[in-house]
Design an enzyme around this catalytic site. Structure first.
Site, mmCIF file in Angstrom:
data_model
loop_
_atom_site.group_PDB
_atom_site.id
_atom_site.type_symbol
_atom_site.label_atom_id
_atom_site.label_comp_id
_atom_site.label_asym_id
_atom_site.label_seq_id
_atom_site.Cartn_x
_atom_site.Cartn_y
_atom_site.Cartn_z
ATOM 1 N N HIS A 1 -5.927 -20.264 11.550
ATOM 2 C CA HIS A 1 -7.279 -20.678 11.157
ATOM 3 C C HIS A 1 -7.994 -19.601 10.358
ATOM 4 C CE1 HIS A 1 -11.401 -22.027 11.165
ATOM 5 N NE2 HIS A 1 -11.719 -20.827 11.635
ATOM 6 N N ASP B 1 0.860 -1.169 0.000
ATOM 7 C CA ASP B 1 0.000 0.000 0.000
ATOM 8 C C ASP B 1 0.908 1.234 0.000
ATOM 9 O OD1 ASP B 1 -2.057 1.784 0.221
ATOM 10 O OD2 ASP B 1 -2.762 1.091 2.171
ATOM 11 N N CYS C 1 -7.318 -26.455 8.205
ATOM 12 C CA CYS C 1 -6.108 -25.782 8.686
ATOM 13 C C CYS C 1 -5.425 -26.590 9.794
ATOM 14 C CB CYS C 1 -6.433 -24.375 9.190
ATOM 15 S SG CYS C 1 -7.155 -24.306 10.853
ATOM 16 N N ASP D 1 -7.920 -7.360 0.802
ATOM 17 C CA ASP D 1 -7.011 -7.506 1.950
ATOM 18 C C ASP D 1 -7.713 -6.987 3.190
ATOM 19 O OD1 ASP D 1 -5.519 -4.836 3.209
ATOM 20 O OD2 ASP D 1 -6.434 -4.474 1.247
ATOM 21 N N CYS E 1 -7.372 -26.635 13.158
ATOM 22 C CA CYS E 1 -8.574 -27.472 13.179
ATOM 23 C C CYS E 1 -8.242 -28.959 13.087
ATOM 24 C CB CYS E 1 -9.519 -27.061 12.058
ATOM 25 S SG CYS E 1 -10.329 -25.462 12.342
ATOM 26 N N CYS F 1 -13.044 -27.066 8.173
ATOM 27 C CA CYS F 1 -11.771 -26.404 7.873
ATOM 28 C C CYS F 1 -10.623 -27.406 7.907
ATOM 29 C CB CYS F 1 -11.513 -25.276 8.871
ATOM 30 S SG CYS F 1 -9.970 -24.379 8.598
#
Length: 380
Positions: A334, A92, A305, A265, A308, A303
């Site tokens: 997560h 940015d 991840c 984002d 999880c 999920c």
């Protein structure tokens, strides 16, 4: 070196699936970009970020300019080497942060004079030196310097601000010299449809390789944000990526994609994680709640991840309530993976021609209601 391909467009919404080619790899869109403001995603190592299957990270010019300084990053070989991230990076311009300083900054045609939030030291950002800073940082995608007007500013102020941003965008184009970076122009215009259209047409005509939409999700109602998207995205070249800045809640990812946005984002994923909140396929989950104290199921059974697959709600709640750093780490892993996976599912639904049904069902599951797409946008 930098090219965007639209692979498939939804026939009933503005959603589209594409591929963005960059010097550090291809990005499948729509895409969520985790935020590494100071060249790190808070609480995670680069390996942990990569395991979430994030394709690109965002870093912030304002913060990296102040500490450690762009020259040090350049000396290290640029952001990719400095932070040990070999995939694409977007920076940015720092405009939003500078304009958030309130009384600590003064806007002129030349640029913005401001005082550091760290030590009060005086600084000047201009389109020219921001381009130099971003080139020294070395991200794949860089943003033009813009003014982000507050959502409640009057029409006359927003008009002047938007027109100045357009002039600054032209100066950014002239100042940029590196050929291995893509400079995105930024659409502004506040909550005024005519100013948004004027800005979009101007930016689109300037020949940027990609376009960002700024100044939204700054306090206005979501319905207003979606209205502004509907008057903006149809005016931007369909063969170039569209980036909605600072937006990343699950419902906004789905609704923004439906209105033609390709890139998003947000700090929400990591910030809410540090507060003990998980984003799930059934809505937000506050793990500080006592009802999870003996709940040995994963945060989200859907999920995949690391958190999880290996830990229970009870364990992560324990970490959060006693203040262990690992709690923030696991929840950040997560939340980012959940958001990245959501984008993967959206892309697949677009490719399969099922996005409208996917949108309705996923929003319902998470406890949101779809906001109708305007008729004029649907026909555009």
């Amino acid at each position: 070196m930098f090219e965007f391909e639209v692979i498939k467009k939804c026939k009933h919404t503005g959603a589209r699936a594409g591929v963005l080619h960059t010097p550090h790899g291809d990005i499948k869109t729509p895409v969520f970009m985790p935020v590494g403001t100071r060249a790190t995603v808070k609480a995670l190592t680069p390996d942990q970020v990569e395991q979430t299957q994030a394709q690109i990270l965002l870093a912030n010019t304002y913060h990296l300019y102040l500490r450690p300084g762009e020259q040090l990053v350049k000396q290290a070989g640029g952001l990719h080497s400095f932070m040990h991230w070999n995939k694409p990076i977007l920076t940015d311009s720092g405009g939003f942060q500078v304009f958030s300083l309130g009384d600590l900054r003064k806007i002129t045609e030349e640029g913005v004079q401001f005082r550091s939030h760290i030590d009060g030291s005086a600084h000047l950002f201009t389109p020219e030196n921001v381009m130099q800073i971003e080139q020294d940082l070395g991200a794949d995608i860089i943003m033009a310097f813009d003014e982000c007007a507050a959502h409640d500013k009057p029409y006359a102020y927003v008009k002047d601000s938007m027109e100045r941003t357009m002039r600054w965008a032209e100066r950014c184009q002239k100042a940029k010299t590196r050929q291995d970076q893509a400079l995105f122009g930024i659409v502004q215009g506040g909550m005024f449809a005519d100013l948004r259209r004027q800005s979009a047409r101007t930016i689109n005509a300037m020949g940027f390789p990609g376009h960002a939409i700024g100044g939204l999700s700054v306090g206005e109602e979501k319905s207003v944000m979606y209205e502004m998207l509907e008057v903006t995205t149809p005016l931007l070249d369909e063969h170039k990526p569209r980036y909605l800045m600072g937006v990343g809640s699950p419902d906004c990812l789905i609704e923004g994609t439906a209105r033609g946005v390709d890139m998003f984002d947000c700090v929400l994923q990591s910030r809410t994680a540090r507060m003990g909140t998980a984003l799930t396929s059934r809505g937000k989950m506050n793990l500080r709640n006592a009802k999870y104290a003996a709940d040995f199921s994963p945060i989200d059974p859907e999920c995949d991840c690391y958190a999880c697959r290996n830990f229970s709600r009870a364990y992560i709640r324990h970490l959060v309530t006693v203040g262990e750093i690992l709690g923030a780490t696991l929840l950040t892993i997560h939340n980012i993976r959940f958001s990245v996976s959501l984008m993967e599912q959206m892309r697949e639904a677009i490719l399969q021609g099922d996005y409208p049904a996917f949108r309705e069902e996923k929003m319902r599951q998470m406890g949101y209601s779809c906001i109708d797409i305007g008729r004029d946008f649907a026909l555009s």
